[in-house]
Design a protein around this motif. Sequence first.
Motif, PDB file in Angstrom:
ATOM      1  N   PHE A 243       0.836  -1.204   0.000  1.00 40.89           N
ATOM      2  CA  PHE A 243       0.000   0.000   0.000  1.00 40.89           C
ATOM      3  C   PHE A 243       0.876   1.262   0.000  1.00 40.89           C
ATOM      4  O   PHE A 243       0.671   2.190  -0.796  1.00 40.89           O
ATOM      5  CB  PHE A 243      -0.903  -0.021   1.243  1.00 40.89           C
ATOM      6  CG  PHE A 243      -1.539   1.297   1.573  1.00 40.89           C
ATOM      7  CD1 PHE A 243      -2.655   1.739   0.881  1.00 40.89           C
ATOM      8  CD2 PHE A 243      -0.999   2.111   2.571  1.00 40.89           C
ATOM      9  CE1 PHE A 243      -3.236   2.958   1.190  1.00 40.89           C
ATOM     10  CE2 PHE A 243      -1.579   3.325   2.875  1.00 40.89           C
ATOM     11  CZ  PHE A 243      -2.706   3.752   2.184  1.00 40.89           C
ATOM     12  N   LEU A 244       1.867   1.295   0.879  1.00 41.35           N
ATOM     13  CA  LEU A 244       2.721   2.485   0.995  1.00 41.35           C
ATOM     14  C   LEU A 244       3.581   2.649  -0.264  1.00 41.35           C
ATOM     15  O   LEU A 244       3.795   3.769  -0.753  1.00 41.35           O
ATOM     16  CB  LEU A 244       3.602   2.364   2.235  1.00 41.35           C
ATOM     17  CG  LEU A 244       4.389   3.628   2.610  1.00 41.35           C
ATOM     18  CD1 LEU A 244       3.439   4.769   2.933  1.00 41.35           C
ATOM     19  CD2 LEU A 244       5.304   3.349   3.798  1.00 41.35           C
ATOM     20  N   HIS A 245       4.070   1.537  -0.798  1.00 41.16           N
ATOM     21  CA  HIS A 245       4.895   1.592  -1.999  1.00 41.16           C
ATOM     22  C   HIS A 245       4.119   2.174  -3.168  1.00 41.16           C
ATOM     23  O   HIS A 245       4.615   2.987  -3.946  1.00 41.16           O
ATOM     24  CB  HIS A 245       5.410   0.188  -2.338  1.00 41.16           C
ATOM     25  CG  HIS A 245       6.384   0.166  -3.481  1.00 41.16           C
ATOM     26  ND1 HIS A 245       5.986   0.102  -4.799  1.00 41.16           N
ATOM     27  CD2 HIS A 245       7.752   0.218  -3.494  1.00 41.16           C
ATOM     28  CE1 HIS A 245       7.050   0.087  -5.579  1.00 41.16           C
ATOM     29  NE2 HIS A 245       8.130   0.163  -4.818  1.00 41.16           N
ATOM     30  N   GLN A 246       2.861   1.767  -3.286  1.00 34.71           N
ATOM     31  CA  GLN A 246       2.031   2.260  -4.383  1.00 34.71           C
ATOM     32  C   GLN A 246       1.792   3.767  -4.259  1.00 34.71           C
ATOM     33  O   GLN A 246       1.803   4.488  -5.245  1.00 34.71           O
ATOM     34  CB  GLN A 246       0.687   1.516  -4.385  1.00 34.71           C
ATOM     35  CG  GLN A 246      -0.239   1.969  -5.501  1.00 34.71           C
ATOM     36  CD  GLN A 246      -1.602   1.295  -5.410  1.00 34.71           C
ATOM     37  OE1 GLN A 246      -1.901   0.617  -4.430  1.00 34.71           O
ATOM     38  NE2 GLN A 246      -2.420   1.469  -6.439  1.00 34.71           N
ATOM     39  N   GLU A 284      -5.252   8.183   4.145  1.00 34.19           N
ATOM     40  CA  GLU A 284      -4.960   9.014   2.981  1.00 34.19           C
ATOM     41  C   GLU A 284      -3.479   9.379   2.998  1.00 34.19           C
ATOM     42  O   GLU A 284      -2.998   9.990   3.946  1.00 34.19           O
ATOM     43  CB  GLU A 284      -5.803  10.288   3.006  1.00 34.19           C
ATOM     44  CG  GLU A 284      -7.297  10.038   2.855  1.00 34.19           C
ATOM     45  CD  GLU A 284      -8.083  11.333   2.859  1.00 34.19           C
ATOM     46  OE1 GLU A 284      -7.437  12.406   2.918  1.00 34.19           O
ATOM     47  OE2 GLU A 284      -9.315  11.274   2.811  1.00 34.19           O
ATOM     48  N   VAL A 285      -2.798   8.980   1.954  1.00 34.04           N
ATOM     49  CA  VAL A 285      -1.385   9.342   1.814  1.00 34.04           C
ATOM     50  C   VAL A 285      -1.301  10.515   0.839  1.00 34.04           C
ATOM     51  O   VAL A 285      -1.805  10.420  -0.290  1.00 34.04           O
ATOM     52  CB  VAL A 285      -0.552   8.156   1.284  1.00 34.04           C
ATOM     53  CG1 VAL A 285       0.896   8.593   1.044  1.00 34.04           C
ATOM     54  CG2 VAL A 285      -0.611   7.005   2.276  1.00 34.04           C
ATOM     55  N   PRO A 286      -0.719  11.643   1.250  1.00 33.07           N
ATOM     56  CA  PRO A 286      -0.632  12.809   0.356  1.00 33.07           C
ATOM     57  C   PRO A 286       0.050  12.430  -0.955  1.00 33.07           C
ATOM     58  O   PRO A 286       0.969  11.600  -0.975  1.00 33.07           O
ATOM     59  CB  PRO A 286       0.201  13.809   1.156  1.00 33.07           C
ATOM     60  CG  PRO A 286       0.008  13.404   2.572  1.00 33.07           C
ATOM     61  CD  PRO A 286      -0.111  11.914   2.559  1.00 33.07           C
ATOM     62  N   PRO A 287      -0.407  13.029  -2.046  1.00 36.59           N
ATOM     63  CA  PRO A 287       0.134  12.647  -3.354  1.00 36.59           C
ATOM     64  C   PRO A 287       1.569  13.102  -3.571  1.00 36.59           C
ATOM     65  O   PRO A 287       2.257  12.574  -4.436  1.00 36.59           O
ATOM     66  CB  PRO A 287      -0.810  13.344  -4.341  1.00 36.59           C
ATOM     67  CG  PRO A 287      -1.374  14.504  -3.562  1.00 36.59           C
ATOM     68  CD  PRO A 287      -1.481  14.031  -2.152  1.00 36.59           C
TER      69      PRO A 287
END
Length: 986
Positions: A243-246, A284-287
């Motif tokens: 998930f984090l890698h993506q 939500e991971v900032p873009p």
Amino acid sequence: MNSRTDVDRRQLPTISTPRFVGRGREMRALSVALGQPPAVVLLEGEAGIGKTRLLREYLVSPSGQGHRALVGSCPPLREPYTLGAVVDAVREGVGNVAGLRLSGLAGALRPLFPEWAADLPPAPEPIEDPTAARHRLFRAFVELLGRLDVAVLAIEDVHWADDATLEFLLFLVSRRPQPASIVVTYRPEELPSDSLLLRLSSRLPADARLSRMELEPLSIDDTAAFVSSMLADEHVSAEFAAFLHQRTDGVPMAMEESIRLMRERADLIRLAGGWARRRLSHIEVPPTIRDAVLERVARLRPDTVAILRAAAVLAAPADYVTLNAVAGLPPERAGVAAAEALGCGLLREDRRGKVSYRHSLACRAVYEAVAVPDRHLMHLRAGRALEGSVLPPVAQLAHHFRQAGETEAWCRYAEQAADLAAQSGDAATAALLLHRLVTTVDLPVESLVRLVMKIQFQPLPDADPYSDIVGVLRAALRKEALTSQQEAAVRFQLGRVLMVAGDWEEARLEVEQATVNLAPDSEQAARARIFLALSPGTARLTEEQLRQLREVPAATMSITPYERLRLLQERTFALLMLGEETAWAEVRQLPEESSDPRQRGLIAASHANIAEMAIRWGRYDEARLRLAKARDLADRYQLEMLFGAVAVIEAHLDWFTGAWAGLADRVAALMAAHDGVWLKDQREAALVAGLLCALTGEREQAERHLLLAGRDDQQRIESTAALARLRLRDGCVEEALRMTEEPGEVTLRNGIWPRSAEIAPVRVEALVAAGRIDQAEDLVVAFQRALGDAPAPAPQASLALCRAILTEARGQAAQAAALFAEAVAAWQALPRPYDALLTRERHARCLLTVGQPDVALPMLAETARALTELGAGIDADRIVQVLREYGWRGGMTRGRGRPSYGNQLSPREREVARLLVGGWTNRQIADELMVSTQTVSSQIKSAMRKLQVASRTGLALKILELGLVEQETLPPAQDEKIQPPSGGTK
């Protein structure tokens, strides 16, 4: 859990700095590269990919700790900072230079390291030549690196480097032995297309060890290990790693900022001895890294944010006193806030106790988020705080006061920064700072004139650096309430800039208006008189104007000896340009040497300028003597910017005198050179290159080079003459007329005969071809009247040729033949063999016209042979065709590509073949036979064609097989390689 308020803060994990993972291969490659010194390592990758981390991990590894390393980073300041990264690297890595036993050369470091004044040698004598000054500074740095035993110099963020820093790196890698290994990091997507960094890889010496490394994103497995290292090595699921890698594309900095943000949001908490995470679909991971950094900063206390913003505004390592002053915090709160700012992971502290951002991306994100009014205030605080430094950093001060809108302070420090750059030989940075200042600020007239006078336009990167300055000066003239003296000063500068830009007519008009109100005994008035005398299009000067020109030095008694010498030289050059014979007596009065370093540069340059004028007059021995003196002074005093000028003028002289062996390679190198060759010198080299290409029928290249040369006023007339000559050979008479009209008016009608030797015959020939005999006669009369009996062999030979062309056009072939013979003798006496041979061809054709083939045909055959030997194959071919038309059979030599011995080798081809079989190179053969390498190449190709072989090896075998070369005639073999006999090369 839906909000941070629902979470016990004790359950939030402690976040550690991530371990160095996933870079084993790159680490080994870097260790191997730097383990074989001296090396050059180019480390590239996108922002946040880990270039800095890789470099610093290597330096603390067992392999890296065995070598002393200095690390500097290029700042993203808009105001360039001469050698900023190198200076910072030395400052951070070196406490002082006491006891290093530095030579006097190290005194050149004083402008950049004033804090070491007590330990550095005295400042050396100033050098007028900026390139020589810069290279002296480079040599001083090399000595310092050697005394410090520096093994690795690493410069980061080279995509932001100033040209001086890149030139220094090029200087280092070109030294033999290379003083230290070089590592540079950069973002390829931000590298300018014309960056000098590209030359670091494309033009390395053959023995240099180059390694290019590109960092890739981390894999999913490496992502899991990376995150685990930040969470006390606890397990991270494959699902979360994916998930984090993506979301972060495997960029380490993006992952670190995301994990830190998740912790602040309470997306990661400890429950029942393990990590509980919110459902991945809810996270939500900032873009972008920017968004992650800003969201993290927004969660910090206001005082901490103030410190982070202050560090972003400063953008360079700063001590805590300066940091707190910019943040505007009271002392009792500043310490805690600074500690929290360091603890959040965005800042770092170096060994000098100075604080800066760990990564420029985070710095830029925070800076851009500061409201503009707050940003202006913080820049003002930064400027005022740095002003109080023991060593005020003028480039940073210029930057901060500019951003604060403090124009007066900005101008003051920008000028100081430009002066510092000039002292360091960084003419490009000095010019850029001044250009930006002049074109951006509404300056008072006096300041505007002073700063424009300082600008050296040649180093500016813009293709047209003049137009903005011209616009500013014209706007100043439109201002009301200018005094007459102010208007004159502005007009004079406007004329000077227009002259440099090549707009001579507009320049002349401005200077003429300026002279009305310039003080008669001022330097500007004297310089204006010289300029008006040299301006193309100027009518022949009156006796009064010539008198004023001769009196230039006497009229300026109040100026410095240096300026007086410069004016004297410029005046002498102007008189030579105008064809004043008395100027040669004044040339003899110019000093040959000086104890003043600035005057030495002037004296050396004057020798080169006089050599150029001597060539125009046809005084070739004088030219050789002056070039030798200029080269000697340049060598002795390291006036490196003069090397290119001397080499180009010498190449031009070699063109005229027929010394063409290797000339094409020399001028090609001069055209491609970046160091020590000004643009004007490159254009003179382009002129010679174009003339050589025209000889061999390379029309497209010839025209391209000649058009380039024509952009320089000093080469414009000669390049136009060469282009017009090509047009006449094509039968394009009207175009040749059009091209030569204006140069003909400037040189012949106005009596400026030193510029006429090349254009006059072409203009007369074009007029004759168009049937305008009367106009051609008028032109020849004007030429003769202006030239008189001046001791100028080249223009006199040109005039003799013009008279012969005109006489032939009138149908008086016998008289024309005699005049052509006189012109041949005049060209040979110079010597100018190519012009002599072309004129001899015309002589022979006139003899054919009057019925003397027994004299004319052998003369043509000999001319064709000589042209072939010289390297003018196209001209030789033309004559061979005429000989064939007359049925000549008497030992006709061939033009390029047309054999005159059928399928048999000519005597000269046999001689070339003998040496070829002996293992000689084209250059050695050419030197032995005293011909050009072009001629040797042509003869080898002819022999290959006749014997029907496709290679030099095949030719050698065929010659031996046919017995065309006796074995005993071959040079003796040594060490299994056949060598030329002693004395084989000249």
